[in-house]
Write an enzyme that holds these catalytic residues in place. Structure first.
Site, PDB file in Angstrom:
ATOM      1  N   GLU A 119       0.836  -1.275   0.098  1.00 23.37           N
ATOM      2  CA  GLU A 119       0.003  -0.064  -0.184  1.00 23.37           C
ATOM      3  C   GLU A 119       0.789   1.296   0.039  1.00 23.37           C
ATOM      4  OE1 GLU A 119      -2.331   0.284   3.525  1.00 23.37           O
ATOM      5  OE2 GLU A 119      -3.749   1.800   2.733  1.00 23.37           O
ATOM      6  N   LYS A 195      -9.408   2.508  -2.529  1.00 20.60           N
ATOM      7  CA  LYS A 195      -9.416   1.976  -1.082  1.00 20.60           C
ATOM      8  C   LYS A 195     -10.972   2.393  -0.578  1.00 20.60           C
ATOM      9  CE  LYS A 195      -7.315   1.737   3.318  1.00 20.60           C
ATOM     10  NZ  LYS A 195      -6.006   2.128   4.055  1.00 20.60           N
ATOM     11  N   CYS A 232      -5.716  -2.644   1.996  1.00 20.13           N
ATOM     12  CA  CYS A 232      -5.599  -2.851   3.515  1.00 20.13           C
ATOM     13  C   CYS A 232      -6.632  -3.159   4.266  1.00 20.13           C
ATOM     14  CB  CYS A 232      -4.835  -1.642   3.880  1.00 20.13           C
ATOM     15  SG  CYS A 232      -4.149  -2.054   5.468  1.00 20.13           S
TER      16      CYS A 232
HETATM   17  N1  LIG Z   1      -3.637   0.783   6.080  1.00 20.79           N
HETATM   18  C1  LIG Z   1      -4.465   0.745   7.132  1.00 20.79           C
HETATM   19  O1  LIG Z   1      -5.554   0.754   6.377  1.00 20.79           O
HETATM   20  N2  LIG Z   1      -4.283   0.160   7.961  1.00 20.79           N
HETATM   21  C2  LIG Z   1      -5.096  -0.091   9.070  1.00 20.79           C
HETATM   22  C3  LIG Z   1      -5.001  -1.101   9.814  1.00 20.79           C
HETATM   23  C4  LIG Z   1      -5.184  -2.252   9.551  1.00 20.79           C
HETATM   24  O2  LIG Z   1      -6.086  -2.651   8.687  1.00 20.79           O
HETATM   25  O3  LIG Z   1      -4.458  -3.158   9.935  1.00 20.79           O
END
Ligand SMILES: NC(=O)NCCC(=O)O
Length: 459
Positions: A119, A195, A232
Site C-alpha cells: 500500500e 480503497k 488494506c
Molecule cells: N493501512 C491501513 O488501512 N491500516 C489499518 C490497520 C489495519 O487494517 O490493520
C-alpha cells in the site's frame, strides 16, 4: 527479544519443533503443504546481492480432462522505506523506485506474470501524523504520474501485470485517494481501484486525507486471470472480498500497511479466510520496518506523543481456496514472494464445497419472493436502495441476473491515459436486482451512481 526482532513464526517453529510434531503442526496451522518452487540461481544470487529475502512456492490443482491447467506466477513485494522521512520528497520517491525496480527484475527472472506492491509504496506511511504537509506532495496522478510511467516501463519490459498502490491525486478536483493502479503487461493502464474502507483506528488517521473510494468492486481482466485489489483495511470486511469475488475475481490482492500491536493476530486469518470463503486466491502484502517522523503526534487515544507508528511486520503471504497458504515472508526484511498457482483450483474447490453458489442463489431465489426482502432481512434493514424487485421464478431471475457481467452488457468508459480498452457496467444501467444487491452491500446511505467496473485489456 523485541517484536521487531522476531524473524517469523515459521522459522521459530522450524527451529524448535521436532520433525514429526512439526509436520502435524504445519498441517493444522497452514493446511496442505505448499511445495517449494525451484527458482533460478541468477535470481537467488541477485536477491542476496541486493539484500532481500526471496522465497518461492507452488499450489497445485488436479489435472482436468476438459480444461488445460492455468498456471501463472504472482510476485508479492514488501519493503521498508529507503531514505529517512525528512529527506527531499523526490529523492524518497526515486529511491523507492530504484529499490522496487531491482526487486521486480528478480521477479522477472523467476517468471512472475503479475506483481503487486505494498500500500502507498512510494512513501512513508505518514498518515499517522495528521500533517498535510509535506505528505500530500507524494500524491500522483493514477493515469499520468511518474510512478505510473515507471510501472508502465516495468510492465512492458518484463511482460508483467503491475499492481501499483499509490497515494493518488485526482488533478481535476485535487482530490486525494488511496488507489491501486493496475497496469497491463502491454504497459497500458487498465484502470484503478480505490480503497473503500478508510481507517481511523490507533495511529491510522487516514480519514484526515481521503474518502472512501468510488470505484465499486472493480475486477480487471488480464492476460493471466481476473484480478481485484482490496486495499488494506478492506480486508476486515468479509462482504468486501465477497463482492470482488462475485464480480469474477480469481485472485484478490490486499496491499497493506499495518503494525504488530494492532493487527498481527488477525493478519494470518483474514486473507486466508477470504480465499476459503470465496473460492479464490488471495495475496496479502505488508510493509516492513519502523518509520520515524520528525514531529511528535498523538491520536486522541490517551497515548503519549510519539514519533513512530510501531513496527510494520511484513509477513506477506498467499492463500489458496483449499485453505492452504504459503509461509510468510520475514517480519523484518525486504522480500519477494514468488508463488505459482493453477487457477483451475478455484472451480475445483467451488464444486467441492460450494460456499459461493448458495450465497448467490439465495440472493436471486429468495424464498420470501424478493431479493430485496432477503437483503433487508440479512444485511441492512434501512437501506433506501432496497426497493422491491419481484423475482418471478427461476428462469426470470436468471435472465435478469446473468452473471458475471457479459462483455455485451458493458459500455465503454472514458479511457485513462495509455489505456487501450476499458469497459464498464454502470450501476445505473445494471439490472435492478444487481443494483439493489450492490447498494445493500456497499454503503448505507448509498453513494451516488457508482461504476461497477469490469475492465479488460487485449487478451
Ligand atoms: N493501512 C491501513 O488501512 N491500516 C489499518 C490497520 C489495519 O487494517 O490493520
Amino acid at each position: 527479544m523485541s517484536a521487531c526482532e522476531f524473524e517469523s513464526l515459521e522459522d521459530c517453529l522450524e527451529t524448535h519443533l521436532p520433525q514429526a510434531e512439526l509436520t502435524e503442526v504445519k498441517r493444522i496451522l497452514f493446511g496442505k503443504e505448499t511445495k517449494k518452487l525451484e527458482l533460478p540461481a541468477c535470481a537467488v544470487e541477485a536477491a542476496s546481492e541486493h539484500d532481500f529475502e526471496l522465497k518461492g512456492y507452488r499450489f497445485e490443482a488436479a489435472q482436468e480432462q476438459l480444461r488445460p491447467p492455468r498456471r501463472i506466477r504472482v510476485g508479492l513485494i514488501q519493503h521498508r522505506i529507503v531514505l529517512p522521512t525528512d529527506a527531499p520528497i523526490l529523492d524518497q520517491i526515486n529511491a523507492m523506485h530504484s529499490r522496487v525496480g531491482e526487486m521486480v527484475e528478480v521477479a522477472a527472472m523467476c517468471g512472475v506474470n503479475i506483481v503487486c506492491f505494498q500500500e502507498t509504496w512510494t512513501m512513508p506511511f505518514a498518515f499517522c501524523t495528521r500533517e498535510k504537509e509535506p505528505w500530500t506532495q507524494f500524491a500522483e496522478s493514477a493515469g499520468e504520474g511518474n510512478t505510473t510511467r515507471f510501472c508502465q516501463e516495468l510492465a512492458k519490459k518484463y511482460n508483467m501485470v503491475v499492481v501499483s498502490p499509490i497515494l493518488e491525486r485526482e488533478e481535476l478536483h485535487d482530490t486525494l485517494w488511496n488507489t491501486a493502479v493496475v497496469i497491463s503487461n502491454s504497459g497500458n493502464v487498465l484502470g484503478k481501484s480505490r480503497k473503500n474502507h478508510i481507517p481511523r483506528i490507533g495511529d491510522f488517521n487516514e480519514s484526515t486525507y481521503y474518502m472512501e473510494g468510488d470505484t465499486g468492486h472493480t475486477v480487471f481482466q488480464t492476460q493471466f486471470g481476473k484480478i481485484a485489489v482490496n486495499i488494506c483495511y478492506g480486508r476486515h470486511h468479509p462482504l468486501n472480498w465477497f463482492m470482488y469475488s462475485m464480480n469474477g475475481a480469481e485472485i484478490i490482492f490486499n496491499p497493506s500497511a499495518t503494525v504488530g500491536a494492532l493487527s498481527e493476530p488477525m493478519w494470518p486469518i483474514e486473507a486466508r479466510n477470504a480465499a476459503i470463503a470465496n473460492h479464490c486466491f488471495t495475496c496479502a502484502i505488508n510493509r516492513v520496518g519502523t518509520e520515524k517522523f520528525k514531529n511528535e503526534f498523538t491520536s486522541g487515544d490517551g497515548k503519549k506523543a510519539h514519533h513512530d507508528f510501531g513496527h510494520f511486520y511484513g509477513s506477506s503471504y498467499v492463500a489458496a481456496p483449499d485453505g492452504s497458504r504459503t509461509p510468510g515472508l520475514s517480519r523484518t526484511r525486504d522480500g519477494l514472494l514468488v508463488v505459482e498457482m493453477d487457477l483451475d483450483l478455484n472451480r475445483q474447490i467451488s464444486d467441492k464445497w460450494s460456499f459461493k453458489g448458495p450465497s448467490w442463489s439465495r440472493l436471486t431465489h429468495s424464498p420470501s419472493g424478493t431479493a430485496a426482502e432477503w437483503l433487508r432481512g440479512r444485511l441492512r434493514p434501512s437501506s433506501p436502495h432496497a426497493a422491491e424487485q419481484p423475482v418471478t421464478g427461476t428462469e426470470a431471475a436468471h435472465q435478469q441476473l446473468r452473471w458475471p457481467i457479459q462483455p455485451s452488457e458493458m459500455s465503454p468508459t472514458r479511457p485513462l491515459a495509455g489505456q487501450r480498452e476499458g469497459r464498464c457496467l454502470r450501476r445505473a444501467s445494471a439490472p435492478p436486482l444487481i443494483r439493489t444487491a450492490l447498494s445493500g452491500f456497499l454503503t448505507d446511505p448509498p453513494l451516488p451512481d457508482m461504476p461497477v467496473v469490469f475492465a479488460t485489456d487485449r487478451l
